[in-house]
Design a protein around this motif. Structure first.
Motif, PDB file in Angstrom:
ATOM      1  N   GLY A 141      -3.129  -2.966  -5.479  1.00 29.45           N
ATOM      2  CA  GLY A 141      -3.117  -1.598  -5.980  1.00 29.45           C
ATOM      3  C   GLY A 141      -4.138  -0.741  -5.233  1.00 29.45           C
ATOM      4  N   THR A 142      -5.197  -0.318  -5.955  1.00 30.51           N
ATOM      5  CA  THR A 142      -6.186   0.567  -5.348  1.00 30.51           C
ATOM      6  C   THR A 142      -7.388  -0.190  -4.790  1.00 30.51           C
ATOM      7  OG1 THR A 142      -7.266   0.867  -7.485  1.00 30.51           O
ATOM      8  CG2 THR A 142      -5.567   2.467  -6.870  1.00 30.51           C
ATOM      9  N   THR A 143      -7.320  -1.533  -4.803  1.00 32.86           N
ATOM     10  CA  THR A 143      -8.468  -2.298  -4.322  1.00 32.86           C
ATOM     11  C   THR A 143      -7.965  -3.540  -3.598  1.00 32.86           C
ATOM     12  OG1 THR A 143     -10.547  -3.344  -4.961  1.00 32.86           O
ATOM     13  CG2 THR A 143      -8.700  -3.567  -6.505  1.00 32.86           C
ATOM     14  N   LEU A 184       0.835  -1.198   0.000  1.00 33.16           N
ATOM     15  CA  LEU A 184       0.000   0.000   0.000  1.00 33.16           C
ATOM     16  C   LEU A 184       0.866   1.242   0.000  1.00 33.16           C
ATOM     17  CD1 LEU A 184      -2.610  -1.108   2.687  1.00 33.16           C
ATOM     18  CD2 LEU A 184      -2.927  -1.085   0.214  1.00 33.16           C
ATOM     19  N   ILE A 222     -14.974   1.455  -2.036  1.00 34.13           N
ATOM     20  CA  ILE A 222     -13.688   2.142  -2.093  1.00 34.13           C
ATOM     21  C   ILE A 222     -13.931   3.647  -1.976  1.00 34.13           C
ATOM     22  CG2 ILE A 222     -11.662   2.646  -3.511  1.00 34.13           C
ATOM     23  CD1 ILE A 222     -12.021  -0.067  -4.842  1.00 34.13           C
ATOM     24  N   HIS A 241      -2.898   5.318  -1.445  1.00 34.48           N
ATOM     25  CA  HIS A 241      -3.785   4.171  -1.575  1.00 34.48           C
ATOM     26  C   HIS A 241      -5.202   4.579  -1.150  1.00 34.48           C
ATOM     27  CE1 HIS A 241      -5.391   0.124  -1.159  1.00 34.48           C
ATOM     28  NE2 HIS A 241      -4.307  -0.337  -1.790  1.00 34.48           N
ATOM     29  N   PRO A 242      -6.227   4.284  -1.990  1.00 36.98           N
ATOM     30  CA  PRO A 242      -7.603   4.601  -1.594  1.00 36.98           C
ATOM     31  C   PRO A 242      -7.986   3.841  -0.332  1.00 36.98           C
ATOM     32  CG  PRO A 242      -7.477   4.094  -3.938  1.00 36.98           C
ATOM     33  CD  PRO A 242      -6.154   3.700  -3.344  1.00 36.98           C
ATOM     34  N   PRO A 283     -12.155   7.615  -1.751  1.00 41.43           N
ATOM     35  CA  PRO A 283     -10.948   8.351  -2.146  1.00 41.43           C
ATOM     36  C   PRO A 283     -10.023   8.548  -0.942  1.00 41.43           C
ATOM     37  CG  PRO A 283     -12.921   9.413  -2.997  1.00 41.43           C
ATOM     38  CD  PRO A 283     -13.378   8.366  -2.033  1.00 41.43           C
ATOM     39  N   PRO A 284      -8.743   8.731  -1.186  1.00 40.85           N
ATOM     40  CA  PRO A 284      -7.799   8.956  -0.077  1.00 40.85           C
ATOM     41  C   PRO A 284      -8.228  10.140   0.785  1.00 40.85           C
ATOM     42  CG  PRO A 284      -6.628   8.587  -2.139  1.00 40.85           C
ATOM     43  CD  PRO A 284      -8.072   8.728  -2.491  1.00 40.85           C
TER      44      PRO A 284
END
Length: 525
Positions: free
Chosen positions: A66-68, A8, A110, A12-13, A112-113
């Motif tokens: 990644g982002t998930t 992460l 998910i 990372h979201p 956003p950051p």
């Protein structure tokens, strides 16, 4: 499970799981870490039930990609994503996860950051709808769940700012509702008062209209009232034939018994303006929905007047002049009229417009005005102007009558209509030759032709109290204020009220009240 995870980063979201069913329904669990476990075991990172089974297990894992996250089922367990069975799946935001059939459902989401840890309004509503859809309950239960769940989600899972705003809005709504209810009650009360006032005005207008005789009404009036008065007239003849003394009493007292005719208006207390008939551009009265003249405080239309009649009698003069005794409700009729009460409560006051009297055998009107009204009894004294020198005077008796004593009542029951009904056909034909016969004009004509005379009826006293004398001599409205005489010709009471519910009995104010009022006038003229 040996699935390499992708590290992460700071960008990372933020991932989370929303519990859509089960004991934790409605809550959101933020995910942090490269590898997380899901199951019923207490050591699981995501525990989807509160009650741990005897064989609590880890059933699936989440691996950072990644982002998930990637959902990976443990050997021997099956998971479903969006209703499809799978062993491994890269998750997208809003995917619905079931870790075994019948297990509580989770929604992967998910953010956003840097997103705050609360739901948006649309997310809260969407989660409630999905929870209901996944339940196996009937439609009624699902509807109930939705009705309860949405407000609870909004109240517990959304931002503090939104919850505060909702709270303020609800408080404001409650205050507004209270104020609206109060205003509605006030408006309803005012509407009721307005309806009562309008109804009262309508009845007053009808009452005034009844005092005017139309040509078509004259013959019907004669037929209607003649039958009613036939018996009373017959009793007068019988009375005179039986007793010369009583006949003399009637003749002498009649000479002092006054036919009173008056009218009053309504004046706005604040502005001093009087209620007037509203006129159109052509100067004609504007009619309301029920055909009555519309009234207003503006404009220069004729003042709206309520017309009435009554009876009075002349008593011994005082230093300040001649006096006529009558009822307070004849001198100040607006105080006693139920139809006028609603108008008076709206900031109006009654004001006399005209009051006059006529004596039998005299063609000249008597101008009268209020001199004094009793505060303890239904009595008033009128100051008279223009009394002829030959007029008689009645005196009050100093003896209280007993039950069974004979009495004679004089008065003008039914007012102008009764006087007209007692005339001959020639008089009626003369009236019929005119387009309309007004309240004042008919009285003038009756007076000029010597047709004003009181009716006399005889009866007995039924009950005597300190404040009331009850007797059965016949009379009706318009006879108020007339003298009630004993068989020596003295006034023992002043006729005041009719009690039809008691077989036609009437009530009079004792003579002692009249004596007291006269003494006040003499002491403080």
């Amino acid at each position: 499970m040996s699935v390499p995870a992708q590290p992460l980063t700071d960008a990372h979201p933020i991932a989370g799981l929303v519990h859509l069913s089960g004991a934790r329904r409605g809550t959101t669990q933020r995910l942090a870490g490269e590898f997380l476990t899901i199951g019923t075991a207490s050591e699981a990172d995501v525990v989807f039930i509160d009650r741990y089974e005897e064989e609590a297990t880890i059933r699936a894992g989440l691996v950072a990609r990644g982002t998930t996250y990637e959902l990976v089922a443990e050997p021997g367990f099956t998971v479903w994503v969006n209703g499809k069975e799978t062993e491994k799946m890269l998750l997208a935001s809003d995917d619905i996860i079931e870790i075994g059939r019948g297990a509580p459902a989770l929604r992967f989401r998910i953010y956003p950051p840097g997103s705050p840890a609360y739901k948006t309004i649309s997310e809260a509503v969407s989660d409630c709808v999905e929870s209901v859809r996944l339940s196996d309950d009937n439609l009624l239960k699902q509807t109930s769940m939705l009705a309860v769940g949405v407000p609870r989600e909004l109240a517990t899972q959304t931002s503090i700012v939104f919850r505060m705003a909702v709270t303020v809005a609800l408080v404001g709504l409650a205050i507004s509702t209270t104020l609206l209810a109060s205003r509605s009650a006030s408006l309803e009360r005012r509407l009721s008062e307005e309806l009562a006032r309008v109804a009262g005005l309508s009845r007053l207008i009808e009452q005034s209209a009844d005092q005017t005789l139309d040509v078509e009404d004259i013959e019907a009036l004669r037929a209607e009232i003649a039958a009613r008065l036939e018996e009373a007239s017959g009793r007068i003849g019988e009375l005179e034939a039986r007793s010369v003394a009583v006949a003399r009493i009637v003749a002498e007292a009649s000479n002092a018994t006054v036919f009173l005719q008056g009218s009053y208006a309504f004046r706005d207390v604040d502005s001093g303006r009087r209620l007037r008939v509203m006129l159109n551009a052509a100067g004609e009265p504007i009619r309301n929905a029920i055909g009555h003249p519309a009234l207003t405080l503006e404009g220069d239309g004729p003042v709206f007047e309520v017309q009435y009649t009554g009876t009075g009698f002349v008593v011994d003069s005082v230093a300040t002049g001649d006096l006529i005794v009558t009822n307070r409700h004849v001198a100040l009729p607006w105080e006693f009229d139920e139809n006028a009460r609603g108008i008076l409560q709206r900031g109006f006051e009654g004001v006399p417009v005209r009051l006059r009297g006529f004596l039998p055998g005299s063609a000249t009107e008597i101008v009268v005005s209020l001199s004094r009204a009793s505060e303890s009894a239904d009595l008033a004294l009128l100051r008279a102007s223009g009394l002829p020198a030959s007029v008689g005077r009645l005196t009050f008796s100093d003896r209280v009558p007993n039950a069974g004593d004979g009495i004679v009542v004089l008065g003008y029951p039914l007012g102008i209509r009764a006087l007209v009904a007692r005339t001959d056909p020639a008089f009626l034909e003369g009236l019929a030759g005119e387009d309309a016969v007004g309240f004042w004009e008919v009285a003038d004509r009756l007076s000029r032709e010597g047709r004003i005379a009181p009716l006399a009826t005889r009866g007995i006293v039924g009950q005597v109290t300190p404040t009331t004398i009850v007797y059965d001599a016949e009379t009706t409205s318009g006879g108020s204020g007339g003298p009630v005489l004993d068989l020596e010709g003295r006034v023992v009471a002043i006729n005041a009220a009719i009690l039809p519910q008691f077989g036609g009995s009437n009530m009079g104010v004792p003579a002692s009240e009249g004596v007291a009022l006269l003494e006040l006038e003499r002491d403080d003229p």
